[in-house]
Motif scaffolding. Structure first.
Motif, short mmCIF file in Angstrom:
data_model
loop_
_atom_site.label_atom_id
_atom_site.label_comp_id
_atom_site.label_asym_id
_atom_site.label_seq_id
_atom_site.Cartn_x
_atom_site.Cartn_y
_atom_site.Cartn_z
N ASN A 26 -48.98 41.66 -84.79
CA ASN A 26 -48.42 40.37 -85.19
C ASN A 26 -47.97 40.34 -86.66
OD1 ASN A 26 -48.73 38.31 -82.89
ND2 ASN A 26 -50.66 39.44 -82.86
N GLU A 58 -54.76 33.57 -85.09
CA GLU A 58 -54.02 32.46 -84.49
C GLU A 58 -53.33 31.62 -85.57
OE1 GLU A 58 -54.67 28.58 -81.61
OE2 GLU A 58 -56.26 30.05 -81.77
N ALA A 59 -54.04 31.33 -86.66
CA ALA A 59 -53.46 30.54 -87.75
C ALA A 59 -52.30 31.28 -88.41
CB ALA A 59 -54.54 30.22 -88.78
N CYS A 63 -50.30 33.50 -87.12
CA CYS A 63 -49.14 33.62 -86.22
C CYS A 63 -48.22 32.42 -86.29
CB CYS A 63 -49.61 33.86 -84.79
SG CYS A 63 -50.21 35.54 -84.52
N ASP A 64 -48.72 31.30 -86.83
CA ASP A 64 -47.90 30.11 -86.99
C ASP A 64 -47.11 30.12 -88.30
OD1 ASP A 64 -48.65 28.97 -84.58
OD2 ASP A 64 -50.34 27.91 -85.46
N ARG A 98 -48.36 36.08 -93.85
CA ARG A 98 -49.48 36.42 -92.97
C ARG A 98 -50.42 37.44 -93.62
NH1 ARG A 98 -46.34 37.06 -87.15
NH2 ARG A 98 -45.42 34.97 -87.20
N TYR A 158 -52.97 28.92 -93.54
CA TYR A 158 -52.76 28.16 -92.31
C TYR A 158 -51.65 27.15 -92.57
CZ TYR A 158 -55.16 24.23 -94.47
OH TYR A 158 -55.51 23.21 -95.30
N SER A 159 -51.12 26.60 -91.53
CA SER A 159 -50.08 25.59 -91.63
C SER A 159 -50.59 24.29 -91.03
CB SER A 159 -48.83 26.05 -90.87
OG SER A 159 -47.91 24.99 -90.74
N THR A 161 -48.77 22.21 -89.80
CA THR A 161 -47.89 21.93 -88.66
C THR A 161 -48.03 23.00 -87.59
OG1 THR A 161 -46.06 23.11 -89.72
CG2 THR A 161 -46.22 20.73 -90.11
N SER A 162 -49.22 23.56 -87.46
CA SER A 162 -49.46 24.63 -86.50
C SER A 162 -49.35 24.12 -85.06
CB SER A 162 -50.83 25.27 -86.71
OG SER A 162 -51.82 24.35 -86.37
N ARG A 163 -49.38 25.06 -84.15
CA ARG A 163 -49.29 24.74 -82.72
C ARG A 163 -50.39 23.80 -82.27
NH1 ARG A 163 -48.48 30.93 -81.10
NH2 ARG A 163 -50.40 31.30 -82.20
#
Length: 124
Positions: free
Chosen positions: A9, A43-44, A46-47, A53, A74-75, A77-79
């Protein structure tokens, strides 16, 4: 395992690990801590755009304590958080291990960086 997932990733992983070969903390307990926090960090990341990253993992044994720290961006506005039957058990399992080892567990979100810190008591 998690390093391969991070590499696939395009996540840069910085490891700072200094521990003895033998610990009184069970390998299962340590793998639960690392696995759950690393999975959340991947996971964080990947956003985020590829250039942002990065995961920084520190693991050290000092005197009678084992210190673990993981940081990742992290964002807001993540998924979103995964929803499902087992959602939320990762941090609960980490907290259980911390309590069993008379340690401390701390999380922080600041300036776009999520930090998890764990201190466990160990005798060797």
């Amino acid at each position: 395992y998690y390093l391969r997932i991070a590499e696939r990733n395009n996540i840069n992983v910085k490891l700072d690990v200094t521990i003895p070969e033998v610990l009184t903390i069970s390998s299962l307990s340590l793998s639960i801590i690392i696995g759950n926090t690393f999975d959340n960090a991947i996971e964080a990341c990947c956003d985020l755009p590829a250039e942002q990253r990065i995961i920084h993992l520190q693991l050290r044994k000092q005197y009678r304590s084992l210190f673990y720290r993981l940081e990742n961006p992290y964002s807001d506005t993540s998924r979103g958080i995964r929803i499902g039957e087992y959602h939320g058990y990762g941090l609960k399992n980490i907290n259980r291990i911390v309590q069993e080892n008379h340690g401390n567990f701390y999380t922080k979100k600041k300036d776009g960086v999520f930090t998890v810190q764990v201190r466990l008591n160990c005798e060797n």
